[in-house]
Design a protein around this motif. Structure first.
Motif, PDB file in Angstrom:
ATOM      1  N   GLU A 259     -12.173  11.455 -13.828  1.00  0.00           N
ATOM      2  CA  GLU A 259     -11.374  11.753 -15.017  1.00  0.00           C
ATOM      3  C   GLU A 259     -10.899  13.203 -15.000  1.00  0.00           C
ATOM      4  O   GLU A 259      -9.737  13.502 -15.346  1.00  0.00           O
ATOM      5  N   ALA A 260     -11.768  14.127 -14.565  1.00  0.00           N
ATOM      6  CA  ALA A 260     -11.361  15.527 -14.473  1.00  0.00           C
ATOM      7  C   ALA A 260     -10.305  15.710 -13.384  1.00  0.00           C
ATOM      8  O   ALA A 260      -9.321  16.442 -13.574  1.00  0.00           O
ATOM      9  N   TYR A 261     -10.489  15.031 -12.259  1.00  0.00           N
ATOM     10  CA  TYR A 261      -9.531  15.158 -11.162  1.00  0.00           C
ATOM     11  C   TYR A 261      -8.161  14.642 -11.578  1.00  0.00           C
ATOM     12  O   TYR A 261      -7.133  15.276 -11.303  1.00  0.00           O
ATOM     13  N   GLN A 262      -8.136  13.500 -12.262  1.00  0.00           N
ATOM     14  CA  GLN A 262      -6.849  12.924 -12.633  1.00  0.00           C
ATOM     15  C   GLN A 262      -6.206  13.624 -13.830  1.00  0.00           C
ATOM     16  O   GLN A 262      -5.042  13.358 -14.127  1.00  0.00           O
ATOM     17  N   SER A 263      -6.928  14.504 -14.487  1.00  0.00           N
ATOM     18  CA  SER A 263      -6.262  15.329 -15.490  1.00  0.00           C
ATOM     19  C   SER A 263      -5.346  16.345 -14.817  1.00  0.00           C
ATOM     20  O   SER A 263      -4.370  16.818 -15.413  1.00  0.00           O
ATOM     21  N   GLN A 264      -5.654  16.682 -13.557  1.00  0.00           N
ATOM     22  CA  GLN A 264      -4.786  17.556 -12.769  1.00  0.00           C
ATOM     23  C   GLN A 264      -3.816  16.735 -11.939  1.00  0.00           C
ATOM     24  O   GLN A 264      -2.603  16.942 -12.003  1.00  0.00           O
ATOM     25  N   TRP A 265      -4.360  15.814 -11.160  1.00  0.00           N
ATOM     26  CA  TRP A 265      -3.538  14.965 -10.298  1.00  0.00           C
ATOM     27  C   TRP A 265      -3.324  13.624 -10.994  1.00  0.00           C
ATOM     28  O   TRP A 265      -4.029  12.660 -10.749  1.00  0.00           O
ATOM     29  N   THR A 266      -2.366  13.604 -11.885  1.00  0.00           N
ATOM     30  CA  THR A 266      -2.055  12.363 -12.595  1.00  0.00           C
ATOM     31  C   THR A 266      -1.502  11.330 -11.616  1.00  0.00           C
ATOM     32  O   THR A 266      -1.071  11.658 -10.499  1.00  0.00           O
ATOM     33  N   ASP A 267      -1.490  10.081 -12.034  1.00  0.00           N
ATOM     34  CA  ASP A 267      -0.905   9.022 -11.199  1.00  0.00           C
ATOM     35  C   ASP A 267       0.544   9.358 -10.850  1.00  0.00           C
ATOM     36  O   ASP A 267       0.982   9.179  -9.703  1.00  0.00           O
ATOM     37  N   GLU A 268       1.280   9.855 -11.828  1.00  0.00           N
ATOM     38  CA  GLU A 268       2.686  10.178 -11.598  1.00  0.00           C
ATOM     39  C   GLU A 268       2.835  11.299 -10.568  1.00  0.00           C
ATOM     40  O   GLU A 268       3.690  11.250  -9.680  1.00  0.00           O
ATOM     41  N   ALA A 269       1.989  12.325 -10.682  1.00  0.00           N
ATOM     42  CA  ALA A 269       2.072  13.441  -9.747  1.00  0.00           C
ATOM     43  C   ALA A 269       1.738  12.993  -8.326  1.00  0.00           C
ATOM     44  O   ALA A 269       2.410  13.396  -7.364  1.00  0.00           O
ATOM     45  N   TYR A 270       0.710  12.174  -8.183  1.00  0.00           N
ATOM     46  CA  TYR A 270       0.338  11.741  -6.832  1.00  0.00           C
ATOM     47  C   TYR A 270       1.410  10.825  -6.252  1.00  0.00           C
ATOM     48  O   TYR A 270       1.672  10.845  -5.044  1.00  0.00           O
TER      49      TYR A 270
ATOM     50  N   PHE B 162       0.813  -1.215   0.000  1.00  0.00           N
ATOM     51  CA  PHE B 162       0.000   0.000   0.000  1.00  0.00           C
ATOM     52  C   PHE B 162       0.850   1.269   0.000  1.00  0.00           C
ATOM     53  O   PHE B 162       0.333   2.355   0.267  1.00  0.00           O
ATOM     54  N   THR B 163       2.127   1.134  -0.309  1.00  0.00           N
ATOM     55  CA  THR B 163       2.983   2.301  -0.475  1.00  0.00           C
ATOM     56  C   THR B 163       2.408   3.183  -1.589  1.00  0.00           C
ATOM     57  O   THR B 163       2.029   2.694  -2.648  1.00  0.00           O
ATOM     58  N   GLY B 164       2.381   4.480  -1.335  1.00  0.00           N
ATOM     59  CA  GLY B 164       1.756   5.398  -2.286  1.00  0.00           C
ATOM     60  C   GLY B 164       0.380   5.834  -1.862  1.00  0.00           C
ATOM     61  O   GLY B 164      -0.242   6.685  -2.520  1.00  0.00           O
ATOM     62  N   SER B 165      -0.116   5.270  -0.742  1.00  0.00           N
ATOM     63  CA  SER B 165      -1.378   5.740  -0.174  1.00  0.00           C
ATOM     64  C   SER B 165      -1.139   7.012   0.616  1.00  0.00           C
ATOM     65  O   SER B 165      -0.001   7.388   0.917  1.00  0.00           O
ATOM     66  N   ASP B 166      -2.214   7.692   0.979  1.00  0.00           N
ATOM     67  CA  ASP B 166      -2.121   8.975   1.658  1.00  0.00           C
ATOM     68  C   ASP B 166      -1.402   8.860   3.006  1.00  0.00           C
ATOM     69  O   ASP B 166      -1.370   7.793   3.619  1.00  0.00           O
ATOM     70  N   PRO B 167      -0.870   9.988   3.474  1.00  0.00           N
ATOM     71  CA  PRO B 167      -0.244   9.985   4.800  1.00  0.00           C
ATOM     72  C   PRO B 167      -1.304   9.895   5.888  1.00  0.00           C
ATOM     73  O   PRO B 167      -2.510  10.020   5.630  1.00  0.00           O
TER      74      PRO B 167
END
Length: 675
Positions: free
Chosen positions: A590-601, A267-272
């Motif tokens: 889809e709109a949210y991930q256009s800003q917060w891409t997987d790579e960015a998160y 679960f590495t990559g989950s929120d703090p």
């Protein structure tokens, strides 16, 4: 050595014992939340505290793999008749929020402990800042009610009156708490008698060896299931609507690696760790039961004959880094961990959906909202606090049928309380309770419909908590051409001049005559809706499940006076645009991930992981504030630089990580040798 037939006889005895314990508890409990909704568990444990039998028809389904060893070892000198308890999430990591009071009892034979009986009840209230003790708005565990570390509640069978006085002084409905606790004690005593009967039948050594064999059998069945799944690395992420009151989305990410008969859930990559009560306390236990609830559902779906006990957890290893939402450190609030666990199950289902798409359903609603009311009864002039009803959504579309309506998939264990009982016990009036039209995700197999409920209160300052409210921003996803489901909602005085839409809020204060309306999400659709037989769509319209408008728009089916217009339907379907890709998330994600891409998160969670725990949630919030109008990794790194400049007290971070090249969550599968 137990032969298969004798082992099956023992398994049936053990399950029968657990079922009898559940009946005892349900029949003698005082609160509607236990006797009607059935938020409780009972179980039998081996000498180490590993669960080897649970009921299959009653109670919560989260705990067949629960290990009690962490709390058992915190008490010295067990004696026959002792009944122990705890509700402290940070003492042994068995209780996972304060309202869940866990009790256990040793079973002695010839001065040796041969087994334990145990279980939990969800108390209506344990004190704290809000009625029912639970709200997303709480920020530390001290606000969530009185806590008891592991201790003897009834030494040698006699209640410690001092402990009971402390509890009843600090909770809002002491009679309900005491009544439910005593009902659970009765269930433990029933389980003890059943264990002694098994020892008499199989012998002391035979019973102990047989229980160990049951565990081994469960493990072997789980490993067989894993062998049927292609080796590979499967990545998936999903979001809770808010990480705090009016906050930002909370991401849970899973990298599932399967190799032969073993699996790692990273679960590495989950929120703090969050500054709200959405944290799930696991202590980093690699097989903690709340990390594996989704696994129980997957295993049981793929093998309905599997023996549910702690043995099935052995092939799985979970990685939940410390200081994250799935492994918080004290004093983080944890009361709403069930909302996070619902999203955690969705994440697990999404990963397995990529591994075995032909065998897995679409997403369930994933928001088992529990509604509690504290109000004044003008008839008796007493304050009433009670759980009204769970508002639970439908199951996802299955490989060969529609999703279950109203209360499906991973929340089906929560029973509804009959309206007549609720209205008799609580001064309110139901004005609506049923299924929500057009809420199931369209698909060849439609997602299950949402539940909607509305009620009126009659007293001023009536306080409502609707815990686990979610899916008002991110829809349950569809798969294989199926569409995402309808969103959840909560509205005060719908359709009136003073209407208030509550978004993801989970509390409300109502006055006399006010109406609160709640709707859950639906289940995601599975398969292309244009492939659904027109007669099924017509049937859905007749039943009120689908409107005429949605029949045409989502399914391409034209109805004339209730009958399918074949020519018009065929013409409309020829024009339809079919979805590509494994998942359909809906326009919001889809709109949210256009800003917060997987790579960015991914970069965000790496930045936060390098900070001290108490800085992580604050820094996340500050970065989000600076991301308006920005997108992607470069803008994220710029926002982090601005946070560091604004807050020089922030511990010096290492050099910003280079943009990773991850497997996009929910968009790719690597088959073959596991990494």
């Amino acid at each position: 050595m137990f032969d298969k037939m004798t082992l099956r006889v023992l398994a049936n005895h053990a399950r029968g014992a657990a079922e009898t314990m559940a009946h005892t508890l349900q029949r003698t409990a005082h609160s509607a939340f236990i006797k009607e909704t059935q938020d409780f568990t009972v179980m039998l444990m081996d000498r180490a505290g590993d669960t080897f039998a649970v009921p299959m028809e009653q109670g919560a389904t989260w705990y067949p793999g629960m290990a009690w060893g962490g709390v058992l070892e915190m008490i010295d000198d067990y004696r026959p008749g002792d009944i122990c308890f705890t509700n402290d999430p940070y003492s042994g990591y068995v209780a996972t929020h304060a309202p869940d009071t866990h009790l256990w009892k040793p079973v002695f034979v010839d001065d040796d402990i041969v087994a334990w009986t145990g279980g939990h009840i969800h108390n209506t209230d344990m004190g704290g800042a809000v009625p029912a003790s639970l709200s997303r708005s709480l920020t530390e565990i001290h606000q969530e009610g009185i806590r008891f570390p592991p201790m003897k509640l009834a030494p040698e069978g006699r209640f410690d009156e001092t402990i009971l006085r402390v509890m009843t002084t600090n909770v809002r409905k002491p009679d309900l708490n005491l009544g439910d606790i005593k009902a659970l004690v009765g269930a433990l005593n029933t389980g003890e008698r059943k264990v002694l009967a098994m020892v008499e039948r199989f012998g002391k050594r035979g019973f102990i060896d047989g229980v160990a064999a049951l565990m081994d059998h469960g493990e072997a069945q789980a490993r067989d299931v894993l062998r049927s799944i292609p080796d590979g690395r499967y990545v998936f992420a999903d979001y809770a609507d808010e990480d705090s009151d009016e906050g930002n989305p909370c991401r849970l990410k899973l990298t599932l690696t399967i190799r032969d008969n073993e699996a790692v859930l990273d679960f590495t990559g989950s929120d703090p760790q969050l500054g709200s009560s959405l944290n799930a306390p696991t202590g980093g236990n690699p097989r903690h039961t709340i990390l594996l609830v989704g696994i129980y559902y997957v295993l049981y779906t793929l093998n309905p004959q599997i023996t549910l006990n702690t043995g099935i957890t052995r092939p799985f290893t979970c990685i939940a880094p410390e200081g994250t939402v799935l492994n918080p450190v004290s004093p983080a609030a944890v009361g709403m961990r069930s909302l996070t666990c619902a999203r955690l199950r969705s994440v697990i289902f999404g990963a397995f959906s990529q591994a075995i798409p032909e065998r897995m359903p679409a997403a369930p609603a994933g928001n088992n909202c529990i509604v509690n009311v504290m109000t004044r009864d003008e008839r008796t002039q007493k304050t009433v606090i009670a759980a009204v009803n769970p508002v639970v959504g439908g199951g996802g579309g299955m490989p060969d049928r529609d999703g279950t309506n109203g209360s499906g998939a991973d929340a089906a264990y929560l029973m509804n309380t009959p309206i007549e009982i609720t209205e008799a016990e609580v001064p309110l009036e139901f004005v609506k309770y049923g299924l929500a039209r057009d809420s199931g995700g369209p698909g060849r197999w439609r997602g299950g419909l949402a539940t909607e409920m509305a009620f009126r209160v009659f007293a001023p300052d009536s306080r409502i908590t609707a815990r686990n409210r979610d899916r008002s921003k991110f829809r349950p996803w569809g798969v294989l051409g199926g569409r995402a489901a309808g969103l959840a909602d909560m509205v005060v005085n719908p359709g009136e001049a003073g209407e208030r839409r509550m978004g993801s809020k989970d509390t409300a204060i109502l006055g006399p005559g006010d109406v609160l309306s709640l709707r859950s999400a639906g289940g995601g659709g599975r398969g292309d809706p244009m492939d659904r037989e027109p007669w099924r769509v017509a049937q859905d319209v007749r039943r009120g499940y689908v409107s005429l408008v949605e029949a045409e728009r989502s399914y391409g089916v034209v109805l004339r006076e209730g009958e399918v217009d074949v020519a018009a339907t065929e013409a409309l379907r020829r024009k339809a645009v079919r979805l590509e890709g494994h998942f359909h998330y809906g326009p919001e994600r889809e709109a949210y991930q256009s800003q917060w891409t997987d790579e960015a998160y991914d970069v965000l969670t790496e930045i936060l992981a390098d900070l001290p725990v108490h800085w992580r949630f604050f820094t996340k919030t500050e970065i989000f504030r600076r991301m308006d109008g920005r997108r992607g990794v470069d803008d994220l790194l710029l926002a982090f630089e601005e946070v560091c400049a604004r807050f020089p007290e922030l511990p010096a971070p290492p050099a910003p990580p280079a943009p990773p090249t991850p497997v996009p969550a929910g968009r790719a599968v690597v088959r073959g040798a596991a990494e």
